[in-house]
Design an enzyme around this catalytic site. Sequence first.
Site, mmCIF file in Angstrom:
data_model
loop_
_atom_site.group_PDB
_atom_site.id
_atom_site.type_symbol
_atom_site.label_atom_id
_atom_site.label_comp_id
_atom_site.label_asym_id
_atom_site.label_seq_id
_atom_site.Cartn_x
_atom_site.Cartn_y
_atom_site.Cartn_z
ATOM 1 N N HIS A 171 0.812 -1.228 0.000
ATOM 2 C CA HIS A 171 0.000 0.000 0.000
ATOM 3 C C HIS A 171 0.838 1.268 0.000
ATOM 4 C CE1 HIS A 171 -4.038 -1.803 0.568
ATOM 5 N NE2 HIS A 171 -3.292 -2.836 0.922
ATOM 6 N N ASP A 380 3.320 9.561 -1.048
ATOM 7 C CA ASP A 380 2.164 8.817 -0.576
ATOM 8 C C ASP A 380 1.915 7.676 -1.551
ATOM 9 O OD1 ASP A 380 -0.038 8.228 0.998
ATOM 10 O OD2 ASP A 380 -0.709 10.309 1.080
HETATM 11 C C1 GDG Z 1 -1.932 3.568 3.207
HETATM 12 C C2 GDG Z 1 -0.989 4.361 2.310
HETATM 13 C C3 GDG Z 1 -2.752 4.465 0.591
HETATM 14 C C4 GDG Z 1 -8.362 9.925 7.935
HETATM 15 N N1 GDG Z 1 -8.688 10.736 8.938
HETATM 16 C C5 GDG Z 1 -9.913 10.399 9.339
HETATM 17 C C6 GDG Z 1 -10.366 9.367 8.551
HETATM 18 N N2 GDG Z 1 -9.393 9.089 7.687
HETATM 19 C C7 GDG Z 1 -9.454 8.067 6.652
HETATM 20 C C8 GDG Z 1 -9.647 8.704 5.304
HETATM 21 C C9 GDG Z 1 -8.980 7.705 4.388
HETATM 22 C C10 GDG Z 1 -7.901 7.104 5.241
HETATM 23 O O1 GDG Z 1 -8.244 7.361 6.592
HETATM 24 C C11 GDG Z 1 -6.551 7.733 4.998
HETATM 25 O O2 GDG Z 1 -6.212 7.533 3.683
HETATM 26 P P1 GDG Z 1 -4.755 7.165 3.195
HETATM 27 O O3 GDG Z 1 -4.769 7.116 1.729
HETATM 28 O O4 GDG Z 1 -3.759 8.072 3.830
HETATM 29 O O5 GDG Z 1 -4.654 5.666 3.747
HETATM 30 P P2 GDG Z 1 -3.779 4.903 4.860
HETATM 31 O O6 GDG Z 1 -4.492 3.665 5.207
HETATM 32 O O7 GDG Z 1 -3.468 5.798 5.982
HETATM 33 O O8 GDG Z 1 -2.425 4.559 4.130
HETATM 34 C C12 GDG Z 1 -1.763 5.273 1.385
HETATM 35 C C13 GDG Z 1 -3.613 3.610 1.509
HETATM 36 O O9 GDG Z 1 -2.834 2.817 2.394
HETATM 37 C C14 GDG Z 1 -4.505 2.663 0.713
HETATM 38 O O10 GDG Z 1 -3.749 1.767 -0.055
HETATM 39 O O11 GDG Z 1 -3.583 5.366 -0.110
HETATM 40 O O12 GDG Z 1 -0.871 5.942 0.517
HETATM 41 O O13 GDG Z 1 -0.099 5.128 3.110
HETATM 42 O O14 GDG Z 1 -9.891 6.708 4.026
HETATM 43 O O15 GDG Z 1 -11.002 8.904 5.086
HETATM 44 N N3 GDG Z 1 -11.587 8.821 8.689
HETATM 45 C C15 GDG Z 1 -12.383 9.305 9.669
HETATM 46 N N4 GDG Z 1 -11.969 10.290 10.480
HETATM 47 C C16 GDG Z 1 -10.767 10.862 10.371
HETATM 48 O O16 GDG Z 1 -10.422 11.770 11.127
HETATM 49 N N5 GDG Z 1 -13.591 8.791 9.827
#
Ligand code: GDG
Length: 740
Positions: A171, A380
């Site tokens: 990821h 990212d």
């Molecule tokens: C890995 C990789 C890749 C965030 N703050 C809140 C919240 N979120 C949710 C968002 C989103 C997710 O968390 C964050 O998205 P990312 O893309 O940064 O995903 P991660 O799981 O952290 O990271 C990344 C991902 O895997 C998928 O393959 O995109 O690059 O690092 O869904 O909505 N959700 C809520 N409150 C928050 O304050 N409810």
Amino acid sequence: MGRLIIVSNRLSFSLAKDGDELVFSPSAGGLATALTSYIERKRATDPGFECLWVGWPGASVDESEQEDVRRRMGAERQAYPVFLTDQEIEAFYHGFSNSTLWPLFHYFPSYTQYDEEQFSAYRRANEAFAEAVLQVTRPGDVVWVHDYQLLLVPNLLRARAPNLSIGFFLHIPFPSFEVFRLLPTRWRKEILEGMLGADLVGFHTHDYTQYFLRSVFRTLGYEHHLGQIAIAEEVRSAETFPIGIDYDRFMEAAKSEEVAAIRARFEAELHGRDVIFSVDRLDYSKGIGQRLRGYEAFLEAHPERRGQVVFILVVVPSRTAVERYQLMKQELDELVGRINGAYGAVDWVPILYQYRTLEFTELVALYNLAPVALITPLRDGMNLVAKEYLASKPDGRGTLILSEMAGAARELGEALQVNPNHKSEIADALEQALCQSPDEQVRLVRLMQERLRRYDASRWATNFLETLGRVKERQGKLATRHLVGDVRRAAVRRFRSAHRKLILLDYDGTLVPFAPAPHLAVPDRNLLDTVCALAAHPESLPYLISGRDRQMLDSWFRDVPIGVIAEHGAWMRTAGGDWGLIKPLAFEWKDQLRPLLQFYVDRVPGSLLEEKEYSLAWHYRRADPELGASAAKELTDDMVNYTANFDVQVLEGKKVVELRNSGINKGIAALHCVALHAPDLIVAAGDDQTDEDLFRTLPEQSLTIRVGTIHSHAAYHVTDHREMRAFLRELTESSDLVHS
Ligand code: GDG
């Protein structure tokens, strides 16, 4: 299909203590949400679908309670726990995963720790995950392992369950080789071998896939052909699958009354100001500091915007146990304080900063109300926030400013893309976004929405799993049969009963063993007799089909009545006939590339340059094996880049790197022979990649034989050149065995 076993560090929920009670609460994060939406949809449409999720429950559990937790998780959540102690979590998760792999793979080498103890803990934890998977898998199950915390798991599973169908998805970014090589060699090898235990390895972008393939080649020496990697006895695949979001969930929520009410509540506090919004976990990879400096530059350059805009900066607490993250929190607090102090007024705070987790509905309300999202990670893997912002805009109004360093930038070309390190670029983009006309906003957002709707999280998982199924199928097809016993007798019978037989034989490695230098591999008496016997056999047309130049082949086989194809199919002559080119070829490129190869000859003692009419070959059989192998990988890598604009292809053979005109190969040459002789049986044998062209091209009913390895496009294999020669002799000898 059997069950789907998902393996990830965290499950889709976390375990927490509420007084004495153990309770489950959902855990956010891209991976969990994407897979949950796939599983839910699949359960709704396919009654036979069964899925089990293996992972760490998110808290340490006393041994006395483990049995109870295991039972409850199985019954209530279709999950199976991997229990880890606090010390294990410290060294495996906070340690190697988040203080070595995470910073390095996000291009922060200076934050990377290299601690042998932590690597050992990482290995032990991966073993614990593999062990748990093996406890629950049944034959026919498909195992899908996720992310950087579990890089060694696929190979640990493969060692114990060789036929298991295993997929792996990363990821986060896979870095370029220059960065990946910063890991100690032994770790590097173990990590890549770990990942290659999977039948299919998936990445978010084409670049990550290429970087991985290149690192595999440079570290382990395995070549690939369009993402297919041939390792000793197997073929693995590496491909690109950009992850999607649950588009409908965001779109429906954005249209809901609940979200509308929250939005109205927020708007009442904002006094009509334009909102710039961002939400990230607190992480150095997210570029939050740079983003704030970009916003500051924007306020500096556009005093007229002061008081008119507000930046809602939501930062979600993360990895608070790691020192680097605690430090970052302090720096961020100071930076927000400084900017608000410098630019704020009694009735206006430039940055509304919140350090907390939002409810899902609050998050969608903020996405929905913000005219501008400023998503500027320094690196990212994908970044789902950018996609979710777009999915929360039923009216299509809004502008996404997106870092070009996010994997999502590859799919979201209509966003305003910026370099996140450059504050004036961020400042300019903010101004541009605020000036973008509503029509233009809608036009661009609709284009991106359509893509996100079609390629959502469910589709991503389906694509990955279907591809895994195909890879498994292809492996089945590539397994060849050993040409011994009954199989061999049947092949000989087919040969004897055919009328017109074309026999295409590679030379080095197939009929003779490798010699220290090309000119030393002279055919011995026994081989010449074998070939003569084939030529004398009724209606048999033997050909040598070799990468060698025609002069040397002529000097060895002048007196043998056999056809010859030289230089991988550039030249051809029938038995006793004259040489002719199979197609017109250019060779000017040789003058340009020769000096580059010469440089490798100078650098690697014992290596030599062989020049043929239509190709150049760098041999390193007599060089120090390790130096030779690593220089060969570097040379191949270099040449693939240099030759991009030439009609030339680069081939890595056994202890040789060869450059030759594209559009010629043994397969194409073989078709010429077939057209010329119209045989009713074709026998073809070879031992390396160049012979695979031949096996791929020939009609399926041909008798194709690969020497030395069992995974090939050929139908059969033999162990070595001796076994090959014995088979050829048997074709022409009268033997009762054959007729029995
Ligand atoms: C890995 C990789 C890749 C965030 N703050 C809140 C919240 N979120 C949710 C968002 C989103 C997710 O968390 C964050 O998205 P990312 O893309 O940064 O995903 P991660 O799981 O952290 O990271 C990344 C991902 O895997 C998928 O393959 O995109 O690059 O690092 O869904 O909505 N959700 C809520 N409150 C928050 O304050 N409810």
